[in-house]
Structures are given as structure tokens and as C-alpha cells.
Design a protein around this motif. Structure first.
Motif: not given
Ligand code: CO
Length: 470
Positions: A17-19, A207-211, A243-245
Motif C-alpha cells: 500500500r503506502d510504499a 508509529l507510521h512515518t516516511h523517510y 516511503s518507509q524505513p
Molecule cells: Co503514509
């Protein structure tokens, strides 16, 4: 040395999804996802985020795929893993508030088709806009996770977040997500925020974050040390940048520490091997832009999410006004302040961004005011964190009396009308929801589907796999 308490962290995998929403404009196809499901199902993720957000719109609009069909394929394949979706509160997966009957039916059908966890947020952090979705999720036997949209500004003190967490717990949510759309949460602030939330609420914290700003994996380490329960990560071929870690890196870094995830690095490496050629394909066809893979320090400077930066760039390019980029970036915080300092997340990010573009390009602030801006000032999206700029509000909506109640209380039920309009195309109950959210896109898709079913040779729209902003 004091004995450390073992506190394993869990990982939610975002690659489906988010990636790909963050790195390739949500264009990964169901066919590209299905073959790896079996292996992903054996990992032991806390959940796989795979639906909602922009995936629904993009599947229909650009891939000519039925998002419901994709979800059912996920459910068939993931036998042991929870499926998670992202849900924009009363805005569902769209860009404006919908009546309660549509929200309830969407939640019901999402769970019936296979979703276990619904992450629900409101773009103004107005919790009234989450009540219907949370209540229905619980009623349907799903897990309701409420996200606080993390942002910076005068109003956003630790007390603000802790109070919000307490209200979320009182609403009956099962867990809380810190949703940091822009990668603004820096390591030390993560320690303070997670510690404060943990002291204010008993619910698990994700926790949801972006790089985007380059700090995310440090932030995750600090968050885990402060007691954060779940971290959102993406398999390395679709990690970092906007995207994410990377899942494997976080798993390796926590191994042997009190936060050990217990996940098998060798099994994860096999999944990475699967996604690597898909990454190469999207780099080769231009959809994955090297720019989105690096660190964008503008996001820290201007506190603007990466997705919003690229949308602004595209908007200005279409208007032949790329030279106005930095003027627009400087106008964004001013518009945000006029609108009561909302978090910048869909749809508030689009509304603030578009208004900032208008203000700069016309040379006069609020000379041109899109309907969505008027609706924000009229209270139709909910309560802003801080009061509106009264002068600007007056210029935008004149003598219209702003509403102060929960906006959906004023909306008539919508389903009967949508059912009637979609009757000629309907092949499954879910079609009415697809139509309710994206009427034009849905009709295009239904016509395409009908043509397929009758055997007429309709070529897939040639928009597939080309770079268009979502
Ligand atoms: Co997001």
C-alpha cells in the motif's frame, strides 16, 4: 547494569500500500502482488497494510482493476496475517465528507471482503469525523485503529496529543497510530511523544512515518526505546525516500536487543528478491523517480509532506509557472494558518496547496477561492485546531453562517440515490460504493468491464504504467 525489560516490537508491512503509493504513484498491479503473498503470510507481521488510501482510486483509474477483487485475492492468500487498510474518516477513501450510511456500508463491505484492521484518521484531527467509522468497525468485528495526524505548529503541544489519545481510547478504539505523513517527527521528539502517549493511554501505539526527511529509522529506534509497540516498514526494494524505513534493516537492527522483532531475516530476504526486479521495472519505465529516493530537506524546512511537494510541482508545471515554486511554498504556511493550522494530509493538503497556488498565481490572496476552501471555512470538513482567520473567512464565504456541529449530521443518506444511478452497471453490491466515491472513474471502469465481459476487444487504457500524479 539495570536489567532491561524485553519489549519486542511488531512490524506492519506497507509494501502493498503506502510504499508503492509513495514511490510509484500507487501503480503496483494485483498481478505483481499475488505471487509473493504466500511467503509474506509466513513472516509473522503484525499486519500487512494493503488497501485503502490511494490504492482504490488508482486501481480503477489507472490499472482498470476492481479494488474489491484485489482485496478478495489478498484475503484468499493471506491465511494467517491481518490485513490492514487506511480510511479517511468521514471522507472514506475520497476527498469530501460522505453521509453516515455510505461510511457504514463501506466499513461493513471492507470487513466482509477481508479487512481486519482499519486505520482511521481525519484530516483536521476532528475526532467527531471518526465516530461513525470506529463504531461500525467495532460492530462488524474489525479492529479500529485511530490515527492522530502528526504535524507541527503552535497548537500541537504534548498536551494536545495526550488529550487526543485519551479521547481516542474513550471512543473505544483498539490502538493508536502516530501518523507522520511528512517525516517531521525527529528522534528526540519521538522519545517525548511516545513517552507522553504511553503515560496517557493504555492502548498499543503504532508509529507510521516516511523517510522523506532522512530521519525515519533513527526515529523508529527512539520510539521503540520509549515503548512504541508497532512500527510501519516497507520491504527494502520499496523503502526509503518518500516511503518507509526498510523492514529488513529494522529487523536486523533490533535483533538481539530487548526490541527484537523475532522475524526471520532469511525469509525476508527472499521477499526482497521478489520485489527487486519490480523496482527495476519501475525505475526503467520512469515511474520511480530517483528524486523521490533521496533525502528532501525541504520537507523539514517547509513542513510539507513529500506527496504534497510533488503535487505542487506538477500543478505549477501544468500552469507553466514552475518559477513560482518557492513563492507557493512560502504561501503554504500562511494559508494553513488562515485555515486554523490543520495537519497537511488528504484532503486538507490538497485544499491548502491549491489555495496557495491560487493566491500566488493571481497575485491577490483569496481572489480565487475553490469550493473546497469555502467548505473548510464554512466548517463543512469539521472543526479546525485553531480558529480561522476571520477576515479571510469573511472574504471566502461572505455572510454564510459556518456550521459548528459534526458535518455529517447535516448530510442526507446517500445510498438510495447512488443505488439508482449505478443500477445499469451493477454486478456486485460493492459497485455502489465504488460509484459513490468516484462516480466518473467508476463509470469508465464499469463500461470497460462490461466490454470485457461481452468479449469486445477493448484495449486497456494506455495510461497504465505511465507517470501521472494520483
Ligand atoms: Co503514509
Amino acid at each position: 547494569m539495570a536489567e532491561t525489560v524485553k519489549k519486542p516490537v511488531q512490524i506492519t508491512e506497507t509494501v502493498l500500500r503506502d510504499a508503492h503509493q509513495s514511490l510509484i504513484a500507487t501503480r503496483m498491479t494485483t498481478d505483481e502482488m499475488v505471487p509473493i503473498i504466500d511467503k509474506m503470510d509466513k513472516i509473522g507481521y503484525r499486519a500487512v497494510e494493503c488497501w485503502g488510501g490511494a490504492t482504490f482510486d488508482a486501481a480503477l483509474r489507472f490499472l482498470h482493476e476492481d479494488p474489491w477483487d484485489r482485496l478478495r485475492k489478498f484475503r484468499d492468500g493471506f491465511k494467517n496475517t491481518k490485513l490492514q487498510m487506511l480510511f479517511r474518516g468521514q471522507n472514506i477513501l475520497g476527498y469530501k465528507p460522505y453521509p453516515d450510511d455510505v461510511v457504514e456500508y463501506f466499513v461493513q463491505k471492507s470487513i466482509a471482503n477481508g479487512i481486519d484492521v482499519i486505520r482511521i484518521f481525519d484530516c483536521l484531527n476532528d475526532l467527531r469525523n471518526l465516530e461513525t467509522a470506529v463504531k461500525t468497525t467495532k460492530k462488524e468485528g474489525g479492529e479500529a485503529q485511530v490515527a492522530l495526524c502528526y504535524t507541527l505548529g503552535k497548537a500541537y503541544t504534548l498536551d494536545y496529543w495526550v488529550n487526543m489519545a485519551k479521547e481516542i481510547e474513550a471512543m473505544g478504539a483498539d490502538s493508536i497510530c502516530i501518523k507522520d505523513m511528512a517525516g517531521l517527527l525527529l528522534p528526540q521528539a519521538a522519545t517525548e511523544l511516545v513517552t507522553a502517549l504511553k503515560s496517557g493511554s493504555k492502548l498499543p501505539i503504532e508509529l507510521h512515518t516516511h523517510y522523506t526527511s532522512g530521519a525515519a529509522s533513527m526515529t523508529y529506534m527512539k520510539a521503540a526505546e520509549a515503548g512504541c509497540d508497532i512500527l510501519d516498514c516497507a520491504m527494502s526494494p520499496f523503502a526509503l525516500g518518500t516511503s518507509q524505513p526498510a523492514t529488513e534493516v529494522m529487523v536486523a537492527s533490533f535483533a538481539g536487543t530487548p526490541y527484537d522483532t523475532g522475524l526471520d531475516l532469511t525469509a525476508l530476504a527472499e521477499i526482497a528478491n521478489y520485489f527487486r526486479p519490480i523496482r527495476e521495472k519501475y525505475i526503467a519505465n520512469g515511474l520511480m523517480n530517483p528524486k523521490s529516493l533521496g533525502v528532501d530537506i525541504k520537507t523539514l524546512q517547509y513542513q510539507v509532506p513529500g506527496g504534497m511537494l510533488s503535487n505542487l510541482t506538477n500543478q505549477l508545471k501544468n500552469m507553466n509557472a514552475e518559477d513560482k515554486f518557492y513563492d507557493v511554498l512560502a504561501e503554504v504556511p500562511r494559508v494553513r494558518e488562515d485555515m486554523g493550522e490543520p495537519p497537511l494530509v488528504t484532503p486538507s493538503s490538497q485544499i491548502v496547496g491549491t489555495q496557495a497556488v491560487m493566491n500566488v498565481l493571481t497575485g491577490e490572496r483569496y481572489k480565487v477561492v475553490p469550493q473546497e476552501s469555502k467548505d473548510i471555512f464554512a466548517g463543512k470538513y469539521g472543526k479546525s485546531t485553531l480558529p480561522f482567520n476571520k477576515e479571510v473567512q469573511k472574504k471566502c464565504i461572505g455572510d454564510v453562517e459556518p456550521i459548528t456541529c459534526r458535518p455529517a449530521d447535516l448530510l442526507e443518506p446517500g445510498l438510495p440515490k447512488f443505488e439508482k444511478e449505478v443500477a445499469n452497471y451493477k454486478q456486485q453490491d460493492e459497485d455502489v460504493l465504488t460509484y459513490a466515491l468516484f462516480p466518473e472513474v467508476a463509470l469508465d471502469y464499469f463500461k470497460y468491464r462490461d466490454a470485457q465481459n461481452t468479449g469486445i476487444d477493448v484495449k486497456k487504457a494506455d495510461t497504465v504504467n505511465k507517470a501521472y500524479p494520483v
